[in-house]
Write an enzyme that holds these catalytic residues in place. Sequence first.
Site, mmCIF file in Angstrom:
data_model
loop_
_atom_site.group_PDB
_atom_site.id
_atom_site.type_symbol
_atom_site.label_atom_id
_atom_site.label_comp_id
_atom_site.label_asym_id
_atom_site.label_seq_id
_atom_site.Cartn_x
_atom_site.Cartn_y
_atom_site.Cartn_z
ATOM 1 N N GLN A 24 0.747 -1.047 -0.119
ATOM 2 C CA GLN A 24 -0.223 0.155 -0.024
ATOM 3 C C GLN A 24 0.881 1.393 0.083
ATOM 4 O OE1 GLN A 24 -2.485 0.408 3.559
ATOM 5 N NE2 GLN A 24 -3.685 2.105 2.494
ATOM 6 N N HIS A 33 -8.406 2.095 -0.708
ATOM 7 C CA HIS A 33 -8.489 2.086 -2.379
ATOM 8 C C HIS A 33 -8.548 0.846 -3.063
ATOM 9 C CE1 HIS A 33 -4.083 2.656 -1.930
ATOM 10 N NE2 HIS A 33 -3.953 2.056 -3.286
ATOM 11 N N HIS A 40 -8.035 -1.024 -6.771
ATOM 12 C CA HIS A 40 -7.739 -0.969 -8.040
ATOM 13 C C HIS A 40 -8.470 -2.063 -8.638
ATOM 14 C CE1 HIS A 40 -3.669 0.821 -7.393
ATOM 15 N NE2 HIS A 40 -3.678 0.229 -6.226
#
Length: 146
Positions: A97, A103, A105
């Site tokens: 990270q 988040h 992807h």
Amino acid sequence: MIADPDCPFCAIVQRDDPDVREVYRDDQVVAFFPTEPAVLGHILIVPRTHVPFIWELRDEDAEHIGLLISRMSRVIVETIGAEGLNVIQSNGEVATQSVNHVHAHLVPRWTNDAIGRIWPPETHYSEHAKDEAWDALRGACRELRL
């Protein structure tokens, strides 16, 4: 929304980065192309509230992100003709990270793309080690109430 002034994803959420190629926004998340996409069509999904790690997400935000991952994956495959797709979500430096803001992807995949394999070809864990991990996690999961 809670923001971290030093977080590049919070700047995107607050529309402070003019170079962002945003593809989706609602009251809980923003989805956009990363600056250096792994392949064309690579999208990041981030919550609008600054949360460093997935285990710190509120349940309603986790549910919303999960639903958007499913729907946006379908959009990617149908729109740009991806043959497959990786969903990658990392937490902590050891897990690669690089921005401490949750988040996910969404990485479209094609035969012979530049990414290659993402898993080791094989591992060598003993049956005893696998049983210990299984027992610990199974016991902890019995405490979950969904």
